[in-house]
Design an enzyme around this catalytic site. Structure first.
Site, short mmCIF file in Angstrom:
data_model
loop_
_atom_site.label_atom_id
_atom_site.label_comp_id
_atom_site.label_asym_id
_atom_site.label_seq_id
_atom_site.Cartn_x
_atom_site.Cartn_y
_atom_site.Cartn_z
CB CYS A 135 -27.77 -28.34 12.39
SG CYS A 135 -27.85 -29.80 11.32
CG ASN A 178 -39.46 -31.05 8.42
OD1 ASN A 178 -40.42 -30.61 9.02
ND2 ASN A 178 -38.40 -31.57 9.03
CB CYS A 199 -34.85 -32.74 10.24
SG CYS A 199 -34.02 -34.32 10.08
CB CYS A 256 -31.76 -40.61 2.39
SG CYS A 256 -30.46 -41.46 3.31
N GLY A 305 -24.29 -34.16 4.32
CA GLY A 305 -23.23 -35.15 4.24
C GLY A 305 -23.32 -36.24 5.28
CB CYS A 335 -25.34 -36.23 0.98
SG CYS A 335 -25.37 -37.69 2.07
CB CYS A 382 -32.50 -36.56 2.67
SG CYS A 382 -31.33 -35.31 3.25
CD GLU A 414 -29.15 -24.29 2.68
OE1 GLU A 414 -29.66 -23.26 2.19
OE2 GLU A 414 -29.78 -25.33 2.94
#
Length: 355
Positions: free
Chosen positions: A106, A302, A345, A117, A169, A113, A120, A93
């Site tokens: 972005c 978010n 984010c 985290c 990533g 990835c 995320c 994306e």
């Protein structure tokens, strides 16, 4: 018959070498470069200052492709998200966040990835592979196509004015391809985006920070998200490998360089995890200890489906920001954009089932 060479995978020097190999003068590479990166042309037949014979050679030996657009979404706040697919069917994306007379694209550097985290959405998608140079450059060119920003603007008015390498990533784990792609994007005879308008974010691959900045000359952002190793290891597994102290030392070493810039520390505020005034004081002491020229980018969390965290309340965020600002570290709170389309984010993800 050999496979055709994808031209957007090549540096300017490599492109020149390939043009010479097919029996053409080296200056033809410069003309071709400008057609690809200044004018955004993908069809050799449209390159009017090249002879018919040369255009035929180019068609026989090379390709100029873009990632395939699988889906697009536009938020109520005009944030634009693309789901892009590459030749092998893998997807990423990409997001464009517009402002009044400018905006940031972005871009992603990997499919999935490996950092894991916990806050995320991308981290819940396992790492598949690195993106190639053409797949990284191609994302920005797709955005330029969408907004008709060809030929490259020669004045300061660019609606796609900035790039943040903060998508899917970890850029420093695909460093060679990222460096090559950013050098193409910032080349003065093509897209010509200023290096000061490009920011590369890392989760903290400390041994590569200085090299990455020296090889690109772009801005550095570090996803810190915690004031100490205990909290950071709980939410960012990479911290078990590269501790905060090692990251800070690398940042300090980077700022010794002739062309160093202010460092941005990305800090995601998670309710009850890392958002107290005591945490803010720890951050202040940490940066002062290493004498870093830095600012903070405070990010409200978010939420995404299945996540275990909650955003900090408004008063807590304001108090945290004020504490950092009072200590001399600018700490603006990022305004969340594109939440209604999962484009904010930490919300990007690209499973093949997604459309």
């Amino acid at each position: 018959m050999t496979d055709k060479i994808e031209l957007t995978n090549l540096s300017k020097e490599e492109l020149t070498s390939e043009i010479v190999k097919i029996g053409e003068k080296a200056f033809r590479a410069k003309q071709l470069w400008q057609w690809i990166y200044f004018r955004g042309v993908t069809d050799f037949n449209e390159m009017s200052n090249l002879s018919l014979a040369l255009r035929q050679k180019l068609q026989e030996n090379f390709t100029i492709t873009r990632p395939k657009i699988v889906a697009e979404q536009i938020s109520i706040d005009k944030t634009h998200k693309w789901l892009l697919e590459f030749k092998d069917g893998e997807r990423v994306e990409m997001v464009y966040i517009p402002e009044k007379d400018r905006g940031a694209v972005c871009i992603s550097t990997q499919v999935g990835c490996a950092m894991g985290c916990r806050f995320c959405h991308t981290g819940s998608q396992k790492f598949t592979r690195n993106l190639s140079v053409s797949e990284i450059v191609g994302q920005f060119m797709v955005a330029r196509d969408a907004y008709g920003e060809w030929p490259s603007p020669t004045d300061e008015v660019r609606y796609l004015s900035n790039i943040v390498v903060m998508g899917m990533g970890e850029p420093l784990n695909n460093l060679d391809n990222v460096v090559k792609a950013l050098n193409i994007i910032t080349d003065s005879e093509g897209i010509a985006l200023s290096r000061r308008r490009v920011t590369m974010s890392t989760s903290g691959i400390a041994p590569r920070i200085v090299e990455a900045m020296q090889r690109t000359g772009v801005r550095l952002a570090v996803s810190l998200h915690a004031p100490n190793n205990t909290i950071r290891s709980q939410i960012m597994p990479i911290n078990d490998k590269f501790r905060i102290e090692e990251i800070m030392k690398a940042c300090a070493e980077y700022q010794k360089g002739e062309h160093s810039r202010y460092i941005t520390f990305e800090y995601l505020l998670l309710k009850g995890i890392n958002d107290s005034l005591d945490h803010a004081k720890e951050l202040i002491n940490l940066l002062k200890k290493y004498k870093l020229r830095a600012l903070f980018n405070l990010i409200p969390f978010n939420p995404w489906p299945g996540c275990d965290f909650a955003p900090s309340d408004k008063k807590t965020v304001e108090a945290f920001s004020k504490a950092l600002d009072d200590a001399g570290f600018a700490a603006p709170v990022r305004v969340a954009r594109g939440q209604d389309i999962l484009a904010a984010c930490g919300q990007l993800k690209s499973k093949k089932t997604q459309a």
